[in-house]
Scaffold this motif. Structure first.
Motif, mmCIF file in Angstrom:
data_model
loop_
_atom_site.group_PDB
_atom_site.id
_atom_site.type_symbol
_atom_site.label_atom_id
_atom_site.label_comp_id
_atom_site.label_asym_id
_atom_site.label_seq_id
_atom_site.Cartn_x
_atom_site.Cartn_y
_atom_site.Cartn_z
ATOM 1 N N MET A 9 -28.195 -13.692 -38.783
ATOM 2 C CA MET A 9 -29.139 -13.970 -37.706
ATOM 3 C C MET A 9 -30.540 -14.218 -38.275
ATOM 4 N N PHE A 10 -30.991 -13.372 -39.191
ATOM 5 C CA PHE A 10 -32.310 -13.549 -39.799
ATOM 6 C C PHE A 10 -32.381 -14.869 -40.568
ATOM 7 N N ALA A 11 -31.325 -15.210 -41.304
ATOM 8 C CA ALA A 11 -31.302 -16.474 -42.046
ATOM 9 C C ALA A 11 -31.390 -17.650 -41.083
ATOM 10 N N ASN A 12 -30.683 -17.564 -39.970
ATOM 11 C CA ASN A 12 -30.700 -18.620 -38.966
ATOM 12 C C ASN A 12 -32.097 -18.772 -38.352
ATOM 13 N N ASP A 20 -42.533 -15.866 -37.222
ATOM 14 C CA ASP A 20 -42.904 -15.022 -38.361
ATOM 15 C C ASP A 20 -42.094 -13.730 -38.307
ATOM 16 N N LEU A 21 -41.031 -13.664 -39.101
ATOM 17 C CA LEU A 21 -40.189 -12.464 -39.106
ATOM 18 C C LEU A 21 -40.885 -11.273 -39.756
ATOM 19 N N ASN A 22 -42.058 -11.481 -40.340
ATOM 20 C CA ASN A 22 -42.830 -10.380 -40.901
ATOM 21 C C ASN A 22 -43.846 -9.849 -39.906
ATOM 22 N N SER A 80 -37.106 -5.732 -40.078
ATOM 23 C CA SER A 80 -36.400 -6.322 -41.212
ATOM 24 C C SER A 80 -34.915 -6.220 -40.874
ATOM 25 N N GLU A 81 -34.100 -6.794 -41.712
ATOM 26 C CA GLU A 81 -32.658 -6.684 -41.490
ATOM 27 C C GLU A 81 -32.240 -5.213 -41.456
ATOM 28 N N PRO A 110 -40.284 -15.197 -29.622
ATOM 29 C CA PRO A 110 -41.715 -15.037 -29.926
ATOM 30 C C PRO A 110 -42.411 -14.224 -28.847
ATOM 31 N N VAL A 111 -43.501 -13.605 -29.199
ATOM 32 C CA VAL A 111 -44.207 -12.706 -28.292
ATOM 33 C C VAL A 111 -44.649 -13.406 -27.013
ATOM 34 N N GLU A 112 -44.985 -14.677 -27.063
ATOM 35 C CA GLU A 112 -45.450 -15.341 -25.837
ATOM 36 C C GLU A 112 -44.375 -15.388 -24.757
#
Length: 120
Positions: A9-12, A20-22, A80-81, A110-112
């Protein structure tokens, strides 16, 4: 969802979005039960832990599918994963401890796109 599926899922997300996954994203979590009452109890517990209750609803069913109810909660957070895997295990245990039949997983955006309780 096991850690392999979370990694996929994260890779996708990295490959197909500019999220921004961080940073903070809206994580939605779903719980399923045959009757709504345990879901309302779990909703109160989760609200106390900083989750926003989006709704408890009865989804449209396919012919022959048994009735069930879904609790949808959200929280803006960074994962994170490994932290998401840990959160999934925590939520599964919380569901079991509150008499809810199943923690059904999560979605993210996303937050929006966070649910605004003022627009409920």
């Amino acid at each position: 969802m096991d850690i392999t599926a979370i990694n996929e899922m994260f890779a996708n997300i990295r490959e197909n979005t500019d999220w921004d996954l961080n940073g903070n994203l809206v994580w939605g979590y779903f719980f399923v039960n045959t009757t709504p009452e345990p879901l309302h109890g779990l909703a109160r517990v989760l609200e106390g832990e900083g989750y926003t209750v989006v709704e408890v609803f009865e989804p449209e069913l396919e012919e022959g599918e048994a009735e069930y109810h879904v609790l949808h909660v959200e929280r803006v957070e960074t994962h994170s994963e490994a932290s998401l895997d840990k959160r999934n295990h925590e939520l599964q245990a919380l569901a079991e401890a509150n008499g809810v039949e199943d923690y059904d997983g999560m979605d993210v955006g996303p937050v929006e796109f966070a649910h605004d309780p003022g627009n409920a």
